[in-house]
Design an enzyme around this catalytic site. Sequence first.
Site, mmCIF file in Angstrom:
data_model
loop_
_atom_site.group_PDB
_atom_site.id
_atom_site.type_symbol
_atom_site.label_atom_id
_atom_site.label_comp_id
_atom_site.label_asym_id
_atom_site.label_seq_id
_atom_site.Cartn_x
_atom_site.Cartn_y
_atom_site.Cartn_z
ATOM 1 N NE ARG A 233 -4.245 -1.505 0.212
ATOM 2 C CZ ARG A 233 -4.393 -2.534 -0.623
ATOM 3 N NH1 ARG A 233 -3.465 -2.790 -1.540
ATOM 4 N NH2 ARG A 233 -5.460 -3.315 -0.571
ATOM 5 C CD GLU A 262 -3.075 3.341 -5.113
ATOM 6 O OE1 GLU A 262 -4.138 2.735 -5.382
ATOM 7 O OE2 GLU A 262 -2.064 2.765 -4.693
ATOM 8 C CG HIS A 280 -3.465 -0.625 -6.708
ATOM 9 N ND1 HIS A 280 -3.834 -0.036 -5.540
ATOM 10 C CD2 HIS A 280 -3.446 -1.958 -6.440
ATOM 11 C CE1 HIS A 280 -4.032 -0.942 -4.608
ATOM 12 N NE2 HIS A 280 -3.808 -2.136 -5.139
#
Length: 323
Positions: A233, A262, A280
């Site tokens: 993360r 993000e 991602h």
Amino acid sequence: MSAPDLLMPKPMLAQTVEALDRAFTVHKLWQAQDPDAVLAGIADRVRFIAAGGHAHVDEALIAALPKLEIIANFGVGYDSVDAAAAARHGVVVTNTPEVLNEDVADLAMALLLATIREVPQADRFLRQGRWLNENYPLTPATLRGRTLGIVGLGRIGKAIARRAEAFGLKIAYYGRRRQADVAYAYHPSVKALAEAVDTLMIIVPGGAETRHLIDAEVLEALGPEGVLINVARGSVVDENALVEALRNRTILAAGLDVFADEPNVPEALMALDNAVLLPHVGSATIHTRRAMGQLVVDNLVSWRDGKGPLTPVAETPWPREKA
Ligand code: NDP
């Protein structure tokens, strides 16, 4: 009797939505003109949440749904769901472990190789027509002789370790505890691990406990040959410290699949040619996303049928622990 009410805050795979539509009355919040009004209208009926697209399920939402029983998160990482608050309200949280291990581990190795061998940079070089005049420069980095320090040797970490062994890498790891059945070298802090290796692979859960686990001090310890890969993360890495370390060549290069905010990626990172950046995509194959969606459906249907959750998270164990 009508099908039980399920709240879906964000869009999910069409196949998952169709399966849930067959079993529940699905309230698709993202389609609502006025989500707050829709929520107020169904608040005393919602028993289920299907949380996809990193939908934020915080304590305020949980408290606003007095009949809520279960939150099924799409993803093994559930840092966008307040699982501790869910536990306090007697709500079960499930995630999607195991089914994504191999695809995420493949992507982690792809990112490691791409970063070390400058694969995207070489692709750009060719497309720019530069090969017609010169060869691509030899890369300063090689995988040969490297030691991979895995931060978080869990389900995915172990799948990465198996691949890394096949590539001839030495392996070490950090976690909160030494694992008795693992032969790799254990280091009791991230800093100690960073000092001992030249390549760090981050694959721990996100959230408050791991926030900025990788900071300026750890990057300094990793050193000038150091390569950092983050498939965990964005919150785990201090992004400002990383930009500085890449700029000053405190470390050699980084490969990132995840970011602090993000889908916003800092311009400063995008400007660096020693960073490989992915949007991602760790688990983003049709095969794995379908399997994850199916596990969300299976958890919710199992709960509806009185058979309990299939994959509850640690904060909400099942059967419930006695107080
Ligand atoms: P696991 O729970 O199997 O493994 C997590 C590992 O992290 C364990 O080895 C654990 O070891 C360690 N860990 C947990 N908490 C801490 C902590 N506070 N400090 C240090 N180490 C810790 O999880 P998975 O392998 O299934 O998934 C790991 C994470 O990968 C997910 O939570 C998710 O955030 C991320 N992920 C990212 C994807 C992507 O698309 N980029 C896709 C899938 C997952 P110990 O208990 O000994 O500390």
